[in-house]
Design an enzyme around this catalytic site. Structure first.
Site, PDB file in Angstrom:
ATOM      1  N   LYS A 114      28.319  -8.603 -30.288  1.00 56.82           N
ATOM      2  CA  LYS A 114      29.599  -7.928 -30.063  1.00 56.82           C
ATOM      3  C   LYS A 114      30.206  -8.563 -28.812  1.00 56.82           C
ATOM      4  O   LYS A 114      29.510  -9.296 -28.094  1.00 56.82           O
ATOM      5  CB  LYS A 114      29.407  -6.416 -29.916  1.00 56.82           C
ATOM      6  CG  LYS A 114      28.678  -5.991 -28.649  1.00 56.82           C
ATOM      7  CD  LYS A 114      28.671  -4.479 -28.533  1.00 56.82           C
ATOM      8  CE  LYS A 114      28.154  -4.023 -27.192  1.00 56.82           C
ATOM      9  NZ  LYS A 114      28.148  -2.570 -27.045  1.00 56.82           N
TER      10      LYS A 114
ATOM     11  N   CYS B 214      19.750  -2.591 -31.290  1.00 63.76           N
ATOM     12  CA  CYS B 214      19.533  -1.143 -31.459  1.00 63.76           C
ATOM     13  C   CYS B 214      19.831  -0.620 -32.863  1.00 63.76           C
ATOM     14  O   CYS B 214      18.911  -0.230 -33.569  1.00 63.76           O
ATOM     15  CB  CYS B 214      20.357  -0.380 -30.433  1.00 63.76           C
ATOM     16  SG  CYS B 214      19.784  -0.682 -28.763  1.00 63.76           S
TER      17      CYS B 214
ATOM     18  N   THR C  80      11.165  -1.105 -27.363  1.00 65.27           N
ATOM     19  CA  THR C  80      10.460  -0.619 -28.552  1.00 65.27           C
ATOM     20  C   THR C  80      11.100  -1.313 -29.762  1.00 65.27           C
ATOM     21  O   THR C  80      11.885  -0.719 -30.482  1.00 65.27           O
ATOM     22  CB  THR C  80      10.584   0.916 -28.695  1.00 65.27           C
ATOM     23  OG1 THR C  80      11.977   1.274 -28.619  1.00 65.27           O
ATOM     24  CG2 THR C  80       9.837   1.643 -27.614  1.00 65.27           C
TER      25      THR C  80
ATOM     26  N   GLU D 259      18.302   7.443 -23.715  1.00 65.45           N
ATOM     27  CA  GLU D 259      19.394   6.706 -23.075  1.00 65.45           C
ATOM     28  C   GLU D 259      20.383   6.293 -24.159  1.00 65.45           C
ATOM     29  O   GLU D 259      19.984   5.744 -25.178  1.00 65.45           O
ATOM     30  CB  GLU D 259      18.787   5.460 -22.397  1.00 65.45           C
ATOM     31  CG  GLU D 259      19.782   4.545 -21.754  1.00 65.45           C
ATOM     32  CD  GLU D 259      20.642   5.269 -20.740  1.00 65.45           C
ATOM     33  OE1 GLU D 259      20.093   5.757 -19.751  1.00 65.45           O
ATOM     34  OE2 GLU D 259      21.873   5.362 -20.969  1.00 65.45           O
ATOM     35  N   PHE D 260      21.656   6.576 -23.935  1.00 67.91           N
ATOM     36  CA  PHE D 260      22.649   6.294 -24.983  1.00 67.91           C
ATOM     37  C   PHE D 260      23.577   5.140 -24.600  1.00 67.91           C
ATOM     38  O   PHE D 260      24.636   4.981 -25.193  1.00 67.91           O
ATOM     39  CB  PHE D 260      23.497   7.547 -25.248  1.00 67.91           C
ATOM     40  CG  PHE D 260      22.671   8.741 -25.655  1.00 67.91           C
ATOM     41  CD1 PHE D 260      22.203   8.845 -26.969  1.00 67.91           C
ATOM     42  CD2 PHE D 260      22.327   9.719 -24.749  1.00 67.91           C
ATOM     43  CE1 PHE D 260      21.424   9.937 -27.352  1.00 67.91           C
ATOM     44  CE2 PHE D 260      21.546  10.810 -25.126  1.00 67.91           C
ATOM     45  CZ  PHE D 260      21.103  10.919 -26.429  1.00 67.91           C
TER      46      PHE D 260
HETATM   47  C1  UDX Z   1      24.393   1.188 -29.675  1.00 68.14           C
HETATM   48  C2  UDX Z   1      24.896   2.626 -29.448  1.00 68.14           C
HETATM   49  O1  UDX Z   1      26.320   2.623 -29.344  1.00 68.14           O
HETATM   50  C3  UDX Z   1      24.292   3.197 -28.201  1.00 68.14           C
HETATM   51  O2  UDX Z   1      24.704   4.539 -28.020  1.00 68.14           O
HETATM   52  C4  UDX Z   1      22.796   3.116 -28.292  1.00 68.14           C
HETATM   53  O3  UDX Z   1      22.212   3.578 -27.126  1.00 68.14           O
HETATM   54  C5  UDX Z   1      22.349   1.688 -28.553  1.00 68.14           C
HETATM   55  O4  UDX Z   1      23.000   1.183 -29.719  1.00 68.14           O
HETATM   56  P1  UDX Z   1      25.073  -1.192 -28.721  1.00 68.14           P
HETATM   57  O5  UDX Z   1      23.972  -1.787 -29.523  1.00 68.14           O
HETATM   58  O6  UDX Z   1      25.276  -1.676 -27.326  1.00 68.14           O
HETATM   59  O7  UDX Z   1      24.888   0.402 -28.603  1.00 68.14           O
HETATM   60  O8  UDX Z   1      26.410  -1.467 -29.506  1.00 68.14           O
HETATM   61  P2  UDX Z   1      27.661  -0.720 -30.166  1.00 68.14           P
HETATM   62  O9  UDX Z   1      28.804  -0.885 -29.261  1.00 68.14           O
HETATM   63  O10 UDX Z   1      27.337   0.634 -30.677  1.00 68.14           O
HETATM   64  O11 UDX Z   1      27.879  -1.703 -31.396  1.00 68.14           O
HETATM   65  C6  UDX Z   1      26.820  -1.980 -32.316  1.00 68.14           C
HETATM   66  C7  UDX Z   1      27.284  -2.952 -33.360  1.00 68.14           C
HETATM   67  O12 UDX Z   1      28.219  -2.318 -34.220  1.00 68.14           O
HETATM   68  C8  UDX Z   1      27.984  -4.214 -32.848  1.00 68.14           C
HETATM   69  O13 UDX Z   1      27.546  -5.297 -33.634  1.00 68.14           O
HETATM   70  C9  UDX Z   1      29.445  -3.914 -33.060  1.00 68.14           C
HETATM   71  O14 UDX Z   1      30.194  -5.097 -33.240  1.00 68.14           O
HETATM   72  C10 UDX Z   1      29.402  -3.073 -34.334  1.00 68.14           C
HETATM   73  N1  UDX Z   1      30.504  -2.118 -34.431  1.00 68.14           N
HETATM   74  C11 UDX Z   1      30.625  -1.128 -33.502  1.00 68.14           C
HETATM   75  C12 UDX Z   1      31.368  -2.184 -35.515  1.00 68.14           C
HETATM   76  O15 UDX Z   1      31.253  -3.060 -36.370  1.00 68.14           O
HETATM   77  N2  UDX Z   1      32.359  -1.250 -35.627  1.00 68.14           N
HETATM   78  C13 UDX Z   1      32.518  -0.256 -34.710  1.00 68.14           C
HETATM   79  O16 UDX Z   1      33.439   0.535 -34.869  1.00 68.14           O
HETATM   80  C14 UDX Z   1      31.623  -0.178 -33.621  1.00 68.14           C
END
Ligand code: UDX
Length: 439
Positions: free
Chosen positions: A329, A266, A86, A152-153
């Site tokens: 990331k 996301c 989505t 889903e998280f």
């Molecule tokens: C996220 C949510 O964590 C997850 O629960 C949801 O289902 C989908 O979106 P994800 O996109 O895999 O998951 O990444 P996440 O690990 O949350 O990081 C998102 C972004 O934030 C990355 O670019 C990461 O580098 C950045 N980030 C994350 C930070 O800059 N600081 C942090 O402390 C955590």
């Protein structure tokens, strides 16, 4: 149990493999034949730790199979998980729900008996009833088709672990379901028995949990990055600040890493989609702060470009700049809305020759940004560099020897966009070290 997973991207492919691991007979369905061929060969079309092993194990055992056919999926089981994408609508803040509605529309005419449809995709609140309407209109089984919303998280790079060992299971129902709850509880039986909390809600709350969770996570990151801006003007150190704040259990250190900010498929789209939906519902004022969260996040990228300019004595044009990191990331090859590539692209536009290295995301980056240069090794990428930027915090970057790299560059200047390089070590090796949010 027999079940299907419709849509086999990051969410669906992982869900299908994890459900097979839980002992179910699983048929994954996706409209992309290349994706289906790779998955049937036991390979994910993207990098996700531990997923290839699960796919190989269960495609070999016969417990997991993939198809492009809706007819086959409908005939295979009466429990269907929907995990289609989505994304954000191009040029708009709102979600594009085409894939979701199309999946419901394709599946419905083939549902001839009682069935449970479980929506897993992230959607704006109020979407599930629209899915129910489609199913009721086109399914011969009519109201014998029941719907559960089960957000889903999972985090990318921990997708398998998060799917098999979630923090919680949220199940949203219409209130009139008869079978859906027992069927889904049975499907997640092993996870529930291990003590995972189950929260049963109405449909709207279940949809909203996901939007609210991602809004909170994004806010936490932008909060600490706003503090980084204050640190930059006051001589304070945001890394120490985050550590000190994190010891307060009410605040907590997790998900509060200062740096170049959030990207990926996301958080950025989910906060925008959430604002758009709140606007439609007349609750836009409640979420105007998310606009600021988004702005703070984008400002980190601009600040990195400004710092780079400063380190290049005011002129980026003509400089050789090395960028470590392309994935949004570490431990993923996903480059969707990657902060690292956004900075690399901007520096390229400003006339720098930008050479990118990433341990896993080089192929995807090359396809999306053919105008940038690429190297197959982090040290080779730094050859003759006027400036080195550390923009995605892969563990291997912290292990490289700054002395060895200093010998290869034109000028030993580094900017740490993620705060994971050790300043003392880099300075001792002769580098001019700068970082976001640190003196
Ligand atoms: C996220 C949510 O964590 C997850 O629960 C949801 O289902 C989908 O979106 P994800 O996109 O895999 O998951 O990444 P996440 O690990 O949350 O990081 C998102 C972004 O934030 C990355 O670019 C990461 O580098 C950045 N980030 C994350 C930070 O800059 N600081 C942090 O402390 C955590």
């Amino acid at each position: 149990m027999k079940l299907t997973v419709i849509g086999c991207g990051y969410l669906g492919a992982t869900h299908a493999a994890a459900m097979a691991e839980l002992g179910h007979q699983v048929l994954g369905m996706d409209i992309d034949p290349d994706k289906v061929a790779a998955l049937n060969a036991g390979r994910a079309p993207f990098f996700e730790r531990g997923l290839d092993e699960l796919l190989a194990k269960h495609t070999a055992s016969g417990q997991l199979r993939f198809t492009t056919s809706y007819a086959e999926a409908a005939a295979f089981a009466d429990l269907h998980f929907i995990g289609v994408g989505t994304p954000q609508k191009p040029g708009e803040m709102a979600y594009d729900l085409t894939h979701l509605f199309s999946a419901a529309r394709q599946l419905a005419p083939r549902l001839t008996g009682p069935a449970v449809i479980v929506g897993k995709c992230t959607v704006p609140v109020g979407t599930a009833p629209q899915v129910i309407d489609i199913l009721r209109e086109f399914a011969p089984a009519g109201d014998q088709v029941e719907v559960c919303w089960n957000p889903e998280f999972l985090r990318e790079s921990y997708a398998v672990e998060d799917t098999l060992h979630p923090d919680r299971i949220v199940l949203g129902f219409t209130g009139e379901n008869t079978r859906a709850e027992s069927v889904i509880r049975q499907a997640y039986g092993r996870i529930i028995e291990s003590g995972t909390p189950v929260i049963v809600t109405d449909l709207a709350t279940s949809e909203l949990v996901k939007s609210a969770a991602n809004a909170f996570l994004a806010t936490k990151i932008s909060f600490i990055n706003a503090m980084a801006e204050v640190c930059e003007t006051s001589g304070a150190d945001v890394q120490l600040l985050a550590e000190a704040l994190g010891h307060d259990a009410r605040i907590g250190r997790r998900g509060m890493r200062p740096g170049l900010g959030f990207g990926g498929g996301c958080l950025p789209k989910d906060i925008r989609g959430f604002m758009a939906r709140a606007g439609e519902l007349g609750a836009d004022q409640a979420l105007t702060f998310l606009r600021e969260v988004d702005t703070i996040n984008n400002r980190r990228r601009e600040r990195m470009v400004d710092l780079a300019r400063e380190q290049c004595n005011g002129v980026i044009n003509g400089k050789n700049i090395t960028v470590w990191g392309a994935a949004f990331k570490p431990d993923t090859d996903d480059i969707r809305d990657s902060p690292a590539l956004a900075v690399a692209q901007k520096l390229h536009q400003l006339g720098a020759t930008v050479t990118v290295f990433d341990p896993k995301a080089l192929d995807n980056a090359r396809k999306a940004h053919p105008q940038l240069e690429y190297a197959d090794h982090p040290i080779e990428a730094a050859d003759n560099a006027d400036l080195l930027l550390h923009l995605t915090e892969w563990l291997e970057f912290t292990r490289l020897d700054p002395k060895a790299i200093a010998a290869r560059v034109a000028a030993p200047r580094v900017i740490d966009g993620r705060g994971t390089l050790d300043p003392a070590r880099w300075r001792a090796a002769g580098w001019a070290y700068r970082a976001l949010g640190r003196p």
